[in-house]
Structure formats: C-alpha cells, structure tokens
Design an enzyme around this catalytic site. Structure first.
Site, mmCIF file in Angstrom:
data_model
loop_
_atom_site.group_PDB
_atom_site.id
_atom_site.type_symbol
_atom_site.label_atom_id
_atom_site.label_comp_id
_atom_site.label_asym_id
_atom_site.label_seq_id
_atom_site.Cartn_x
_atom_site.Cartn_y
_atom_site.Cartn_z
ATOM 1 N N GLU A 1 0.953 -1.189 -0.025
ATOM 2 C CA GLU A 1 -0.194 -0.256 -0.160
ATOM 3 C C GLU A 1 0.913 1.304 0.048
ATOM 4 O O GLU A 1 2.010 1.271 0.592
ATOM 5 C CB GLU A 1 -0.834 -0.094 1.095
ATOM 6 C CG GLU A 1 -1.738 1.300 1.276
ATOM 7 C CD GLU A 1 -2.699 1.352 2.344
ATOM 8 O OE1 GLU A 1 -2.540 0.570 3.447
ATOM 9 O OE2 GLU A 1 -3.774 2.061 2.244
ATOM 10 N N CYS B 1 -6.515 0.930 2.805
ATOM 11 C CA CYS B 1 -7.503 1.942 2.881
ATOM 12 C C CYS B 1 -7.243 2.710 1.777
ATOM 13 O O CYS B 1 -8.326 3.490 1.423
ATOM 14 C CB CYS B 1 -7.492 2.721 4.135
ATOM 15 S SG CYS B 1 -7.987 1.731 5.599
ATOM 16 N N ASN C 1 -12.168 -3.123 0.837
ATOM 17 C CA ASN C 1 -10.978 -3.527 1.824
ATOM 18 C C ASN C 1 -11.737 -3.744 3.097
ATOM 19 O O ASN C 1 -12.322 -4.755 3.312
ATOM 20 C CB ASN C 1 -10.073 -2.310 1.706
ATOM 21 C CG ASN C 1 -9.090 -2.558 2.767
ATOM 22 O OD1 ASN C 1 -8.323 -3.499 2.983
ATOM 23 N ND2 ASN C 1 -8.704 -1.341 3.701
ATOM 24 N N GLU C 2 -11.863 -2.755 4.001
ATOM 25 C CA GLU C 2 -12.039 -3.107 5.351
ATOM 26 C C GLU C 2 -13.688 -2.359 5.461
ATOM 27 O O GLU C 2 -13.795 -1.148 6.138
ATOM 28 C CB GLU C 2 -11.311 -2.120 6.490
ATOM 29 C CG GLU C 2 -10.023 -3.001 6.466
ATOM 30 C CD GLU C 2 -8.993 -2.361 7.846
ATOM 31 O OE1 GLU C 2 -9.263 -1.337 8.204
ATOM 32 O OE2 GLU C 2 -8.393 -3.233 8.361
HETATM 33 O O1 AHR Z 1 -2.166 -1.425 6.873
HETATM 34 C C1 AHR Z 1 -2.329 -0.142 7.193
HETATM 35 C C2 AHR Z 1 -4.051 0.082 7.233
HETATM 36 O O2 AHR Z 1 -4.517 -0.838 8.109
HETATM 37 C C3 AHR Z 1 -4.667 -0.208 5.806
HETATM 38 O O3 AHR Z 1 -4.759 0.574 4.842
HETATM 39 C C4 AHR Z 1 -5.982 -0.928 6.323
HETATM 40 O O4 AHR Z 1 -6.482 -1.905 5.357
HETATM 41 C C5 AHR Z 1 -5.773 -1.459 7.871
HETATM 42 O O5 AHR Z 1 -6.450 -0.804 8.483
#
Ligand code: AHR
Length: 667
Positions: free
Chosen positions: A57, A255, A386-387
């Site tokens: 990321e 994220c 994602n989340e």
């Molecule tokens: O790894 C950092 C963040 O942690 C990521 O973007 C997210 O998916 C998780 O909450």
C-alpha cells in the site's frame, strides 16, 4: 452501530486499547525439554503456492518517495498547491520580479495534467529558476548515473536548462545542461554523474539566456533501477521483496483503495498509459493522522497498475488487485454509491480483468500491449472492497461477484470481513459471508503479541466446508494498534512466528497470508510497525521481515503432523511448531518457535526417517525481546544458519530465548 463520522485512528485506538501488551515469558531459567514427534510419511494438507505473500500500500511514502524511484516531488506541479516542493531561485524576489518571471499556466486542453510553468527570462540574471526538495531530500550516489528530464517548448529567444545537484551546504555534487530547440513540446534528457553520495540532496533547475519557455514533468531518476528499467523502481527495495519469494502481491492497499471520499478512491484506469496522463491524486494518508501529518503526500501513479502487474510477474507472484466497491472509507466519510449507479465501479473490475488477461484485440488488452506487455498477466484473483462492513458492503459485493462470475467464471474473488478479527461486526460479516459463500475472505489482525500467541489455534477447529482464509493484513502491535510508539520488536516478530504455525498447520483453510504494512520511510511514516524501513539511500528488514522470509522461503508443499504428547504444538510453555514436506525437493521442513525468555531443549523424533539426513537450521533469536533493527543498526536481529545432521530419526534442537528456528533436512 459505530458512528460513521468517527475518525479511523480513534476507532483503532478504542478497539484495541484494552488489549495491553504484556510479556509473561520473562523467566530466565531453562525449561523442561520437549519431545516433538513428526510423521514424515503421511502428508496431510496441500500448502498453496500463494500461502506467503506481500501486501503493498502507498502508505509511509512507500510508492512516491519510496519504491518508485522518482526523486522529484511534484514534478508536474499538480499537487493542490502547485509550488509545493519547489522553491524559487533566487529566493524571495523571483515571484515579484517582472523581468524574470515564473508563472503556473493551466491548460484546459490537457485535463489530466493541466499545469506547467512558464519561464520568462528578460535578462541574463544567473541562477534564476527553481529548486526541488525531493522527498526529505534526494538520495544521490557517487559515480552513479541519473537521468534528468523534462518536457518543454521554447516560445521566444534562447534558453538553456541547467540541472544542479547540491548538498545541504550548497556544494555542487553534479550538474548537466541542455539547450532547447523548437517551439513544440519535446522531451529533453541529460545524464548527471554525481561526485558524492548524499541522502538529502536538492535539485536546482536554472534557466540561462534570455527568452520564454514552457516546462513540465521535471524529473530525476537513477539509471540503476530494478532490472535497469528506465524510470523504474528502487532496486534495493524490490530486492528485499524478491528475497521473500512471495506467492502473491496484493495491491494497491489497504484503505487507499477506498479513499476518504469516493473521488479520492483508487481508480486503476487513471494509473495506466503514458505517465504524464496519470492524474495526480491526494494520498489519503496525507491528513489521516494528526500526529503524523503529511501535507505533501500525493500520488503521481508513476507506479500504477501496469507496474504492479509487472512487479508481480518479475517476482513470480500472483497479482491480487483490490478494488473500490463503491463505498468510501467507513471510518471517514462512508460516502456510498447508490446501487443503481454501481455499474461504472463494476465495469472497472471487468475492464481490469480484460486489461490483465484480454487479447491485444480487446480495448484494455490493447492498452496493456501498448505499454509493452502483449502477453496476458494471467490474473486469477481480484478483491472487492477493503475494510468494509454492513449491509451496504455485502449487497455491493454480491453485485460485483455476479457480474464477474458471469463473464469470468474462473476468477477467484476475495471478500472483506471488515477491520476487526472478532466482535459483533466480525460475527455479522461472517454470517453474511456464510450465505454468500465467496472463495476467499480477507481477515485483518492488528493485535498485541499475546493475541498472536493465543490465536495460533484460530483455525484448528474451523469449519472445513466454509470459505478459505486470506490473512490479508496482520502485524503484532507492541503498544496498541496504530500507536506511533509501536516498534518492530523481536517479541512482536516471534509472536507472529508462533501465530503463523497455526496458519501453516491449517493450510487446507488458509490459502494466503501477508504482513502489513510493507514499507515505511524512516522520517516520513504515518503507521508503525512496518515490515521494511528505508531512507533515501538504503533499506532494511525488521525482525518481522525475517520471520516472513523464513516462512516464505521454506513453505513446503504439504503439511505433516507434528505432536507433543499426542497434541498439536500450540503454545504449551511457549512452544509452537509446524512441519511440512517439500515434495519437489524431497525435504523435510520443521518450524519451531520458543516464545519464552529462556532457552530450552527440543528433541525431534522423525518417524519414517531411518537414514541419516543432513540439512540446515536457520535461527532468529535474541536475549532481549524488546530489541529492534534500525536504519543505523539494521542487522541487530538477523537469522543465522548452521548445518545439522539427523541420525536414527532424531534431531536435538537447542532453542535460545525468544527464538524461531527452521530446520530443513534432505530426505
Ligand atoms: O495497513 C494499514 C491500514 O490498516 C490499511 O490501509 C487498512 O486496510 C488497515 O486498517
């Protein structure tokens, strides 16, 4: 129901603050020897080649200012503040001087990259121009070659563009010049060979002569990139990834996929094709944490989806892109696309599969081919969201899945379970997923070292008929989730090694695993802990990196039974173990973890092995569980290797305090 306006960082803190990190393994005396029995002749579960992978990321300046080797920040003046990263030369007077002027021009005919700089030079003033600060400076190496380039057109007169690298005291450490010729936009490039190594250099771009030019895309790259690709990736950082032998690469997050608003979501179509047509976007980590602000954090997308696929191919890893499902980050705005307007989002997924796998005669396959890759990338996995949580996620997931399977029935789709690995939100997600039955579900664990040790049995009693697990983001937090005080301690690494014995033992359920986040710039991070840290010149692996590496370079093809008193080895007196066979190389691989702060003896009985077998032990350990590698001492904790010989089906291990050992024996 969690209030949607609550900030991401706050909820992380709230959710985890009760889970205080304790180390109850501080006994210094040696514990009783343990006997472990391995059954070599009866392989149990196949271990997927995708088992140990990478989560990438663009957080902590992992892409721009990190892996993407561009040294100029805001090279095309497209940050929200167009001069961000740039200083005018000579300082102060330049912008109010009508003889020599620098102006930002906005060209409406070039909506992806509208701004450029108009340079009006009315007299021969020397050292008139711009200075770029790089990303906390620029890492420059003595004797190496750097490509300085820009696009420009000459409107009047005759100007020469000079690039000069300086150190913090203003000493020149390299320079090169090129004269412009012609009033059409052209790319100019010259090579600079610095005479010193410096991690915080700056680039001055000055204009000599009299006239007017327009200039854009001012860029500086090392020639010595990964695979020598022009304008490519940082070699040292990719090498650390290659050394992991990853089974997959998940990209681009995290994220960042969701964005704080939908406009700020990651849109892969805007990251492919000519680099100067990839629209700059704010990075969502720019303002995420008030305690680590990064106002100059934007995404140039020079590292875009083509480059992610290419990197996956280079490393022999399955690409695993994750896409926005039409829901912006639910910790932030939770901005949601109505179901009847979801089609463009779903089309992004279908078009991505065509971009990766389609023939060169398809619209998106043709774009891939135009970028130099006519062969397909053979994409097999795709993630939706994602989340995310709540009904709004699952109905969007189902719409995506329906459309993807209708066109690509063999695709493996990854669904999320939300940000937490237990609790009400997680349970609700699991219920929905039991109904939807995706192939793989992504679980995230940012928990204490104790949680990792206690959860080595998490999948031992998992319903084998259910979906498979992608342990997509995890990292032991030495203080608490997202705390800036977290460190990549040995204790965290060893607790992850213990947890991973359970992932490997349950390889029939767990198909993919990845630590997160991957990279962090030592001065510019937002989130800690991270697997690999870097500055502008070097990079290093943490103890956690070495744990990942010891697993991913010793995966085996099938699990074997390894028992202590007839039971799985899941933490009694701090001892954990898993065993595998590599049917390709015919090797036995045993992983043993001692989470105690004292040494211990472990004897292995290798049932089915009658002959002597030679091999190696790789050991990661340290007396002080709180120790961690740093940029100044990057090798405080690194694995060491020694030779071993098993005789008569027996092998004795001496396990130091806080240790993880991998035994590899030729059968
Ligand atoms: O790894 C950092 C963040 O942690 C990521 O973007 C997210 O998916 C998780 O909450």
């Amino acid at each position: 129901m969690i209030k949607k306006t609550i900030t991401y960082s706050l909820i992380c803190l709230l959710s985890i603050c009760l889970l205080a990190c304790s180390n109850d393994d501080s006994s210094s005396s040696e514990v009783e020897a343990a006997d472990l029995v391995v059954d070599i002749n009866n392989p149990i579960h196949e271990i997927q080649p995708t088992m140990y992978g990478i989560f990438f990321e663009d957080i902590n300046f992992a892409a721009d200012g990190g892996l993407y080797a561009e040294l100029v920040k805001n090279r095309s003046f497209e940050f929200d503040a167009p001069w961000m990263g740039w200083k005018h030369l000579p300082e102060a007077e330049t912008r109010f001087n009508t003889v020599n002027e620098l102006t930002i021009v906005r060209d409406a005919n070039n909506p992806q990259n509208p701004r450029f700089v108009r340079v009006d030079k009315g007299d021969e003033t020397p050292e008139f121009g711009l200075e770029n600060e790089g990303f906390d400076g620029m890492g420059i190496k003595n004797g190496e070659k750097y490509d300085f380039s820009f696009v420009a057109r000459q409107n009047k007169g005759n100007l020469t563009v000079k690039a000069t690298l300086i150190d913090t005291t203003g000493n020149i450490i390299g320079s090169a010049s090129t004269a412009l010729n012609g009033n059409d936009w052209k790319t100019y490039e010259v090579v600079i060979t610095p005479t010193a190594t410096f991690g915080a250099a700056k680039l001055q771009v000055t204009f000599e002569g009299v006239g007017q030019i327009d200039i854009d895309q001012i860029s500086l790259f090392p020639q010595d990139t990964w695979k020598g690709r022009k304008k490519g990736l940082r070699k040292d950082m990719v090498q650390l990834l290659a050394d992991l032998n990853p089974g997959f690469i998940r990209f681009p997050g995290g994220c960042i996929v969701e964005g704080r608003t939908l406009d700020q979501r990651y849109q892969w179509k805007k990251t492919v094709g000519p680099v100067d047509q990839r629209e700059t976007l704010i990075n969502r980590w720019n303002t995420e944490f008030a305690h680590r602000p990064a106002p100059d954090y934007f995404q140039s997308f020079g590292l875009g989806f083509f480059e992610y696929f290419q990197l996956s191919e280079d490393l022999g890893a399955e690409p695993l892109p994750i896409l926005s499902c039409g829901l912006a980050c639910q910790f932030n705005t939770s901005e949601t696309v109505p179901m009847d307007q979801l089609d463009p989002y779903i089309d992004d997924a279908l078009d991505l599969i065509e971009f990766a796998n389609g023939s060169v005669n398809t619209k998106w396959g043709k774009i891939r081919a135009s970028m130099g890759h006519p062969e397909p990338f053979n994409l097999k996995y795709i993630g939706v969201g994602n989340e995310q949580w709540g009904q709004e996620y699952f109905e969007r997931y189902e719409a995506f899945a329906k459309a993807i399977y209708a066109k690509y029935p063999d695709m493996n789709i990854v669904s999320g379970t939300g940000p937490f690995s237990d609790g009400e939100m997680f349970e609700k997600a699991i219920k929905e997923l039991e109904r939807i039955k995706p192939e793989l579900v992504d679980e995230h664990y940012y928990r204490t070292p104790d949680w990792f040790k206690e959860n080595a049995t998490r999948y031992d009693n998992y319903d084998r008929e259910r979906f498979k697990i992608f342990a997509g983001e995890y990292a032991a937090q030495s203080v608490q989730t997202a705390s800036p005080e977290n460190r990549n301690t040995l204790e965290c690494a060893i607790s992850e090694a213990a947890f991973m014995t359970g992932l490997e033992r349950n390889a029939d359920v767990v198909y993919m695993t990845s630590y997160a986040p991957l990279f962090a710039h030592v001065n510019r991070w937002q989130w800690t802990p991270d697997l690999i840290w870097f500055d502008n010149l070097t990079s290093y692996g943490t103890a956690n990196y070495y744990v990942q590496k010891m697993y991913s370079t010793n995966p085996g093809t099938h699990t074997l039974s390894i028992k202590r008193d007839g039971e799985n080895v899941t933490g009694k007196d701090g001892l954990y173990a898993t065993a595998a066979i590599d049917k390709n190389s015919n090797e036995l691989i045993i992983k043993v973890v001692n989470t105690l702060g004292s040494k211990r003896a472990v004897s292995l009985s290798l049932n089915g092995l009658s002959k002597a077998a030679e091999g190696s032990i790789t050991s990661l350990h340290g007396d002080d569980a709180g120790v961690f590698n740093t940029i100044d001492e990057p090798a405080k904790i690194t694995p060491s290797e020694s030779k071993v010989m098993a005789e008569n089906g027996k092998l004795n291990l001496q396990m130091p305090a806080n240790s993880f050992q991998v035994v590899r024996l030729k059968l």
